[in-house]
Design an enzyme around this catalytic site. Structure first.
Site, PDB file in Angstrom:
ATOM      1  N   ASP A  16       0.828  -1.332  -0.111  1.00 47.80           N
ATOM      2  CA  ASP A  16       0.072  -0.053   0.133  1.00 47.80           C
ATOM      3  C   ASP A  16       0.849   1.484   0.063  1.00 47.80           C
ATOM      4  O   ASP A  16       0.333   2.103   0.662  1.00 47.80           O
ATOM      5  CB  ASP A  16      -1.020   0.004   1.343  1.00 47.80           C
ATOM      6  CG  ASP A  16      -1.804  -1.164   1.272  1.00 47.80           C
ATOM      7  OD1 ASP A  16      -1.980  -2.111   0.355  1.00 47.80           O
ATOM      8  OD2 ASP A  16      -2.317  -1.399   2.251  1.00 47.80           O
ATOM      9  N   LYS A  79      -6.893  -4.322  -2.875  1.00 46.94           N
ATOM     10  CA  LYS A  79      -7.794  -4.950  -1.437  1.00 46.94           C
ATOM     11  C   LYS A  79      -8.553  -4.068  -1.012  1.00 46.94           C
ATOM     12  O   LYS A  79      -8.252  -2.787  -1.066  1.00 46.94           O
ATOM     13  CB  LYS A  79      -6.510  -5.632  -0.795  1.00 46.94           C
ATOM     14  CG  LYS A  79      -5.582  -4.501  -0.074  1.00 46.94           C
ATOM     15  CD  LYS A  79      -4.406  -5.528   0.654  1.00 46.94           C
ATOM     16  CE  LYS A  79      -3.606  -4.456   1.541  1.00 46.94           C
ATOM     17  NZ  LYS A  79      -4.191  -3.752   2.632  1.00 46.94           N
ATOM     18  N   CYS A 112      -1.957  -2.400   8.113  1.00 43.97           N
ATOM     19  CA  CYS A 112      -1.685  -3.291   6.884  1.00 43.97           C
ATOM     20  C   CYS A 112      -0.704  -4.313   7.068  1.00 43.97           C
ATOM     21  O   CYS A 112      -0.845  -5.346   6.803  1.00 43.97           O
ATOM     22  CB  CYS A 112      -1.967  -2.798   5.481  1.00 43.97           C
ATOM     23  SG  CYS A 112      -3.459  -1.896   5.486  1.00 43.97           S
TER      24      CYS A 112
END
Length: 183
Positions: A16, A79, A112
């Protein structure tokens, strides 16, 4: 038992590092620089890289200065789950039998990255967190996450240390190229 990362058993997961997330991080330039170094090193040594993007329609895609380093074989997986393992496409991209070592970098350390690392441990992977290539908005969140992940069983070390673990020796054909990356 310690499992040394090698070019044959490792995969690098970039979590990310996106247009709307990166600027909000504490010291965004530093985490971007270290992540770029890590990806360049992985490419040099032919270690596979898998990339995720959290809700890209809202948070943007991977920042261009990193995305330009991905090869045509680099999967970029959208995601909504905080853990990469919450996405079926990510799970399909992993192969614990061939590559049981995950090298993880990206953001945010305490969300994450942490949840991905914990799910990887639960799935049986050996996990290496690139401590200087992960970040959070608050430094205290990053430091707490790294301490927690270390205690949970992750190996928390620098990107440079990971690259030299993969090289193993100065006789490695990638040594000169990787050495230039860490300067």
């Amino acid at each position: 038992m310690f499992c040394y990362p090698t070019v044959d058993n490792a995969v690098c997961v970039v979590v990310d590092v996106q247009a709307k997330l990166l600027p909000a991080m504490n010291e965004p330039e530093s985490v971007l620089n270290r992540t770029q170094m890590l990806v360049k090193g992985m490419n040099e040594m032919l270690v596979p890289v898998v990339v995720t993007e959290q809700y890209p329609q809202g948070l943007g895609n991977t920042v261009p200065e990193l995305a330009e380093l991905f090869t045509e074989n680099t999967p970029v997986i959208a995601k909504t789950s905080f853990s990469c393992f919450g996405e079926e496409e990510f799970v399909k991209a992993m192969d614990i039998e061939k590559r049981p070592v995950l090298i993880i970098c990206g953001i945010e350390s305490h969300v994450c990255v942490a949840q991905t690392a914990l799910d990887a441990l639960n799935a049986g992977y050996k996990v290496f967190i690139a401590s200087d290539a992960v970040n959070s908005r608050k430094n205290s969140d990053k430091e707490t996450a790294l301490a927690f992940l270390r205690h949970a069983g992750c190996n928390v070390i620098s990107s440079e240390a990971i690259l030299f673990m993969l090289l193993k020796t100065a006789k490695n054909t990638s040594f000169k190229a990787v050495s230039k990356l860490v300067r």
